[in-house]
Design a protein around this motif. Structure first.
Motif, mmCIF file in Angstrom:
data_model
loop_
_atom_site.group_PDB
_atom_site.id
_atom_site.type_symbol
_atom_site.label_atom_id
_atom_site.label_comp_id
_atom_site.label_asym_id
_atom_site.label_seq_id
_atom_site.Cartn_x
_atom_site.Cartn_y
_atom_site.Cartn_z
ATOM 1 N N ALA A 54 -6.547 -3.631 9.585
ATOM 2 C CA ALA A 54 -5.899 -2.444 9.011
ATOM 3 C C ALA A 54 -4.503 -2.787 8.498
ATOM 4 O O ALA A 54 -4.091 -2.319 7.431
ATOM 5 N N ALA A 55 -3.781 -3.602 9.245
ATOM 6 C CA ALA A 55 -2.440 -4.007 8.808
ATOM 7 C C ALA A 55 -2.516 -4.865 7.544
ATOM 8 O O ALA A 55 -1.679 -4.729 6.642
ATOM 9 N N CYS A 83 5.778 -9.874 11.111
ATOM 10 C CA CYS A 83 5.041 -8.875 11.893
ATOM 11 C C CYS A 83 4.657 -9.455 13.251
ATOM 12 O O CYS A 83 4.008 -10.490 13.323
ATOM 13 N N PHE A 84 5.035 -8.780 14.305
ATOM 14 C CA PHE A 84 4.658 -9.171 15.661
ATOM 15 C C PHE A 84 3.732 -8.103 16.216
ATOM 16 O O PHE A 84 4.095 -6.937 16.280
ATOM 17 N N ARG A 128 3.423 5.802 3.808
ATOM 18 C CA ARG A 128 2.184 5.122 3.444
ATOM 19 C C ARG A 128 1.386 4.743 4.694
ATOM 20 O O ARG A 128 0.168 4.791 4.689
ATOM 21 N N TRP A 129 2.079 4.366 5.765
ATOM 22 C CA TRP A 129 1.391 4.030 7.017
ATOM 23 C C TRP A 129 0.671 5.258 7.582
ATOM 24 O O TRP A 129 -0.458 5.155 8.055
ATOM 25 N N MET A 132 -2.891 5.889 6.625
ATOM 26 C CA MET A 132 -3.961 4.992 7.080
ATOM 27 C C MET A 132 -4.765 5.678 8.184
ATOM 28 O O MET A 132 -4.196 6.287 9.095
ATOM 29 N N ARG A 133 -6.062 5.548 8.136
ATOM 30 C CA ARG A 133 -6.950 6.149 9.136
ATOM 31 C C ARG A 133 -6.645 5.632 10.540
ATOM 32 O O ARG A 133 -6.740 6.354 11.532
ATOM 33 N N GLU A 134 -6.251 4.372 10.646
ATOM 34 C CA GLU A 134 -6.018 3.742 11.953
ATOM 35 C C GLU A 134 -4.635 4.033 12.529
ATOM 36 O O GLU A 134 -4.350 3.658 13.657
#
Length: 179
Positions: A54-55, A83-84, A128-129, A132-134
């Motif tokens: 998803a990311a 990204c962590f 925008r995040w 997202m469905r997740e």
């Protein structure tokens, strides 16, 4: 955001001795200029592979929206980010801590009022995040005022087995061999 001890304090030194890889990440990332701090949370029933996928989709969409599909595909232009991913233990949902560069205005399709402001740019990324469905609740964005504090925080659990720099979703420019 939680308090982070500055790099010169005994608390920071104790953390670094306990997790040397985290100290290496924090030191290397501190040498970069970061503008926006993001925490992107996932919903409760998202697995790690689904979170990473998803990311990847999210960042691909953001890159294309900011720079255009041609720039992303043919010239490899992407938004600089580290990204962590965390969340393997306990009851925490999977989430990313991300350090992000503002896009260069000369190659950005977004309005300069958004792309030139860390606060507005972070808000646009969160908007925008949330589409997202997740996406889970409690995601957050803010300008980075203390880069050493933020990068120490986002890499705090590296080496504990539950946090790592996610190379599938990060895009770091420069000489990565210096780490």
């Amino acid at each position: 955001m939680t308090y982070e001890a500055p790099p010169s304090t005994p608390l920071h030194a104790a953390r670094c001795r306990r997790l040397p890889i985290a100290a290496d990440y924090a030191s290397w990332l501190s040498g970069q200029h970061w503008d926006v701090a993001l925490t992107l949370n996932f919903g409760p029933d998202i697995s790690r592979p689904a979170a990473v996928q998803a990311a990847r989709i999210y960042w691909q969409r953001v890159d294309v929206e900011i720079f255009g599909g041609n720039a992303v595909q043919r010239r490899g232009i992407r938004l600089g980010r580290a990204c962590f991913i965390e969340g393997e233990t306990g009851v925490r949902n999977w989430h990313y801590h991300v350090a992000v560069h503002l896009p260069p205005l000369d190659s950005c399709r977004w309005a300069a009022a958004i792309a030139g402001s860390a606060e507005r740019f972070g808000d646009a990324l969160l908007q925008r995040w949330s589409g997202m469905r997740e996406a889970g609740r409690y995601s957050k964005a803010e300008p980075i005022y203390s880069a050493p504090g933020w990068v120490t925080y986002i890499s705090k659990d590296v080496g504990k087995g539950e946090c790592e720099l996610c190379t599938a979703t990060s895009y770091i420019t420069g000489n990565s061999d210096t780490m």
